[in-house]
Structure formats: C-alpha cells, structure tokens
Design a protein around this motif. Structure first.
Motif, short mmCIF file in Angstrom:
data_model
loop_
_atom_site.label_atom_id
_atom_site.label_comp_id
_atom_site.label_asym_id
_atom_site.label_seq_id
_atom_site.Cartn_x
_atom_site.Cartn_y
_atom_site.Cartn_z
N TRP A 89 0.83 -1.20 0.00
CA TRP A 89 0.00 0.00 0.00
C TRP A 89 0.87 1.26 0.00
O TRP A 89 0.61 2.21 -0.75
N ARG B 31 -7.18 1.41 -5.61
CA ARG B 31 -7.53 2.22 -4.45
C ARG B 31 -6.64 3.46 -4.36
O ARG B 31 -7.11 4.58 -4.13
N ALA B 32 -5.34 3.26 -4.57
CA ALA B 32 -4.39 4.38 -4.50
C ALA B 32 -4.67 5.39 -5.61
O ALA B 32 -4.60 6.61 -5.38
N THR C 157 -10.05 17.76 -5.86
CA THR C 157 -10.49 18.73 -4.82
C THR C 157 -9.44 19.79 -4.56
O THR C 157 -9.65 20.68 -3.72
N ARG D 226 1.25 9.22 -6.20
CA ARG D 226 1.54 10.66 -6.00
C ARG D 226 2.27 11.27 -7.19
O ARG D 226 2.31 12.49 -7.34
N VAL E 266 0.75 4.06 -2.96
CA VAL E 266 0.45 5.47 -2.67
C VAL E 266 1.59 6.37 -3.17
O VAL E 266 1.36 7.42 -3.79
N ASP F 7 -7.59 5.90 -7.13
CA ASP F 7 -8.86 6.58 -6.82
C ASP F 7 -8.62 7.69 -5.79
O ASP F 7 -9.15 8.81 -5.95
N GLU F 8 -7.84 7.38 -4.76
CA GLU F 8 -7.58 8.38 -3.72
C GLU F 8 -6.80 9.57 -4.28
O GLU F 8 -7.06 10.72 -3.94
N ARG F 9 -5.85 9.28 -5.18
CA ARG F 9 -5.06 10.36 -5.79
C ARG F 9 -5.93 11.23 -6.68
O ARG F 9 -5.82 12.47 -6.66
N CYS F 10 -6.82 10.59 -7.44
CA CYS F 10 -7.70 11.35 -8.32
C CYS F 10 -8.64 12.25 -7.49
O CYS F 10 -8.92 13.39 -7.86
N GLU F 11 -9.07 11.72 -6.36
CA GLU F 11 -9.94 12.51 -5.48
C GLU F 11 -9.19 13.71 -4.92
O GLU F 11 -9.71 14.82 -4.88
N GLU F 12 -7.93 13.48 -4.55
CA GLU F 12 -7.08 14.59 -4.05
C GLU F 12 -6.92 15.67 -5.12
O GLU F 12 -7.07 16.85 -4.86
#
Length: 200
Positions: A141, A188-189, A199, A149, A145, A191-196
């Motif tokens: 993980w 998952r990583a 926003t 980045r 991540v 998706d989280e990066r795209c969300e970051e």
C-alpha cells in the motif's frame, strides 16, 4: 560433556605444535602446503565478508571463480562456520528484515533471492516468518500510494487511467507482490489520488 583427549593424543598435538613453531616441515601432523593454501583462501574469504555479509554458497561461488581448489575452500568455509563468521540462518534473517524494510520487497521476491544465494528451504521459511500478510499489504500500500503521488492530473479518459494504473501495478509487480493484491491496492491508491487532485 565433551570427551577428554587421551594423554597420547595430547602428547602428539603438543609435539606437533612444538615442531611447527620450530619450522619442522617433516612433521606428518602439519601439512605446510595445505596450511598455506588455506591461509590464502581464508584471507580472500575474510575480505569478501568484510565487504558485506554473505551466505556460505555465495562465498563458495566467489572463491571457485578465483580458481581456488574446492576441497580447500570447503575446509576454510567449515572453519569460518565453526567460529560463527558464516551463519546462513543469521544471514537469511537479516537479509529478509533489511530488504523488506528498505527495498519494499515482498516475501515471494525475498524467497527467490535467498534461493539464488543457496539458502535451504527450511532456513528460508524460518527467515520469512518475520513477514506476515498484514506486513505485506502495508508495504504494498505504501508503495502504491507513493507511485500514485507521481500522477499530476486526473486521467482524462479510460486509456489514460489504465496507463496510470499499469504504472502503479508495475511498481508492486517488480517487488514480487501478487497480482490480485497489487491490482486492488493500485486501484484504491489511484482513486484516492484522483480525489485529491479533483479537490485541490
């Protein structure tokens, strides 16, 4: 309890040591040529060990490449093992601990590395017990991540997203993590990066 040597054996050994000290090459208990050959191999082996820890197999392969005689190599390696300078159990344990922590290697990749270093299956299994499934997933993980980045903008289409996903999965695959877990964590990583990015 260790068996005490007989008085006769002690006397012979004492005589051999005295003769050796006086340079008596005729003494049948001391083979000076063999001792000189061992001294050369021992010195080279110690230099190799001074560079970094090595398995017995690694040392033997290096010494064979230097064209030393195999029986002499085996004798020297037995001597070094006897005094604890070669210890495959300790070597394997340290190898696994350091390569997992510093290089993010999976247990599968580390097992393959230890196979190449001539470590027995029992010793490999014992060393790899240090890494459990939770450790594996945690390390994978962190790597996913970190790679995610490096993505600087949200992928514009499916093709670009798949390309970004392949890059993250590739990092995990090169370290030996299994495909299913790698793909799941990479998604998952990403998706989280795209969300970051969306926003920010």
């Amino acid at each position: 309890m260790a068996q005490e040597p007989s008085p006769e054996k002690l006397a012979k050994l004492r005589q051999a040591l005295e003769d050796y000290a006086e340079g008596n090459v005729e003494n049948p208990l001391i083979d000076h040529e063999a001792e000189e050959a061992k001294a050369d191999v021992r010195a080279r082996a110690l230099r190799l060990l001074d560079e970094r820890a090595r398995s017995r197999h690694e040392l033997k392969e290096r010494l064979l490449k230097l064209e030393y005689a195999e029986p002499v190599i085996e004798e020297v390696l037995d001597d070094l093992s006897g005094v604890g300078l070669i210890n495959d159990e300790l070597f394997a344990s340290e190898w696994v601990r350091q390569r997992h922590a510093r290089r993010g290697k999976s247990s599968r990749a580390l097992n393959q590395e230890l196979v190449r270093k001539g470590i027995s299956s029992a010793v490999r299994a014992q060393a790899l017990e240090q890494i459990d499934q939770e450790d594996e997933e945690d390390m994978a993980w962190k790597l996913a991540v970190k790679k995610a980045r490096s993505i600087k903008h949200v992928p514009e289409d499916r093709g670009e997203r798949d390309k970004a996903l392949r890059r993250i999965v590739g990092v995990l695959a090169r370290r030996g993590f299994n495909e299913g877990m790698s793909l799941s964590l990479a998604r998952r990583a990403l998706d989280e990066r795209c969300e970051e990015l969306g926003t920010s």
